[in-house]
Scaffold this active site. Structure first.
Site, short mmCIF file in Angstrom:
data_model
loop_
_atom_site.label_atom_id
_atom_site.label_comp_id
_atom_site.label_asym_id
_atom_site.label_seq_id
_atom_site.Cartn_x
_atom_site.Cartn_y
_atom_site.Cartn_z
N SER A 1 0.85 -1.19 0.00
CA SER A 1 0.00 0.00 0.00
C SER A 1 0.88 1.24 0.00
O SER A 1 2.04 1.19 0.45
CB SER A 1 -0.90 0.00 1.25
OG SER A 1 -1.50 1.27 1.44
N TYR B 1 -2.54 -1.14 10.15
CA TYR B 1 -2.58 -1.38 8.71
C TYR B 1 -1.30 -0.88 8.04
O TYR B 1 -0.67 -1.60 7.25
CB TYR B 1 -3.79 -0.69 8.11
CG TYR B 1 -3.87 -0.76 6.60
CD1 TYR B 1 -4.33 -1.90 5.97
CD2 TYR B 1 -3.47 0.32 5.81
CE1 TYR B 1 -4.39 -1.98 4.58
CE2 TYR B 1 -3.53 0.26 4.43
CZ TYR B 1 -3.98 -0.89 3.82
OH TYR B 1 -4.03 -0.95 2.45
#
Length: 265
Positions: A140, A153
């Site tokens: 990401s 995350y």
């Protein structure tokens, strides 16, 4: 054109980027895809659409033993894996780290990072036998610029990035390619699966405004694979975050934090 006709394993294949990767690899490149996901109804629909070039298995990707059982089954049925795409993941609702419970934290770590470690460990012996071996790990843009409210995350995606880049160096002498994909916002079910109200609703609305589609993301990932790129930024948001962290990291972090809090809290 090495990607044509390869045998591929993709996690999280029933929705979002994973589904689009599956469809494009089968329809446009004649690949055989063995998908991994949980939703049987969606998997059956995908099987109906793609036919004999697609099959699937359902298991918990955070279970190390399940990965080795899966790998052993692929050997037993003669499915010679060329490409592994670790796509499955989950995202937390925007919240302070202090407010998170350990069960949720463990689930995010297991799904986003440990599953990648297990998948590569289980399938690397098979991939090393291929003349076209390749591994794709979906990280990401949060791995480049960790985002407030997404502490765990961001940490897991940062770990995937470091693992992938180190793995690429480890395997460079064996002719096995590794791509680490770092997308910004992508319009997928990851955001829809959150609770409908509060910060989740604001977060999803933001993604709808600035995110790219899963189809576009998949197309760009495959393009990067064909060029055997290690570091893959597939959208303007990710590239902007990368530029900011290179040029003015402190200022970029401060501006991003204020913007995310205003948009999502």
């Amino acid at each position: 054109n090495w990607i044509y006709g390869r045998n591929v394993v993709i996690t999280g294949c029933s929705t979002g980027i994973g589904k689009e990767l599956t469809v494009q690899l089968v329809k446009n490149f004649g690949c055989n895809v063995m998908g991994v996901a949980r939703n049987k109804q969606k998997l059956d629909l995908l099987k109906e659409e793609l036919g004999d070039k697609f099959d699937y298995r359902r298991f918990d990707i955070s279970d190390e033993n399940a990965w080795y059982d899966f790998s052993e089954e692929m050997q037993n049925i003669g499915y010679n894996v060329d490409v592994l795409i670790n796509n499955a993941g989950m995202i937390q609702e925007f919240s302070q780290y202090a407010d998170m419970d350990m069960q949720t934290i463990r689930k995010i770590v297991d799904t986003n990072f440990n599953s990648v470690i297990f998948g590569v460990a289980a399938f690397l012996p098979l991939i090393r036998k291929s003349k076209f071996g390749y591994i794709v790990n979906i990280s990401s843009a949060s791995a480049i610029l960790p985002v407030c409210g997404e502490t765990v995350y961001s940490a897991t995606k940062g770990a995937v990035k470091a693992f992938s880049e180190s793995l690429a160096q480890d395997l460079s002498g064996f002719g096995i390619g590794v791509s680490c994909v770092m997308p910004g916002p992508v319009k997928t079910d990851l955001y829809k699966q959150r609770d409908a109200g509060g910060s989740a609703k604001k977060d999803y609305e933001l993604v709808e405004k600035i995110g790219i589609t899963a189809e576009t993301a998949a197309n760009r990932i495959i393009k990067a694979m064909r060029k055997r790129k290690v570091r893959v930024l597939i959208d303007a948001v990710a590239k902007l975050m990368d530029f900011g962290m290179r040029v003015a990291p402190s200022l970029t972090q401060k501006i991003t934090c204020k913007a995310m809090k205003a948009a999502c809290y």
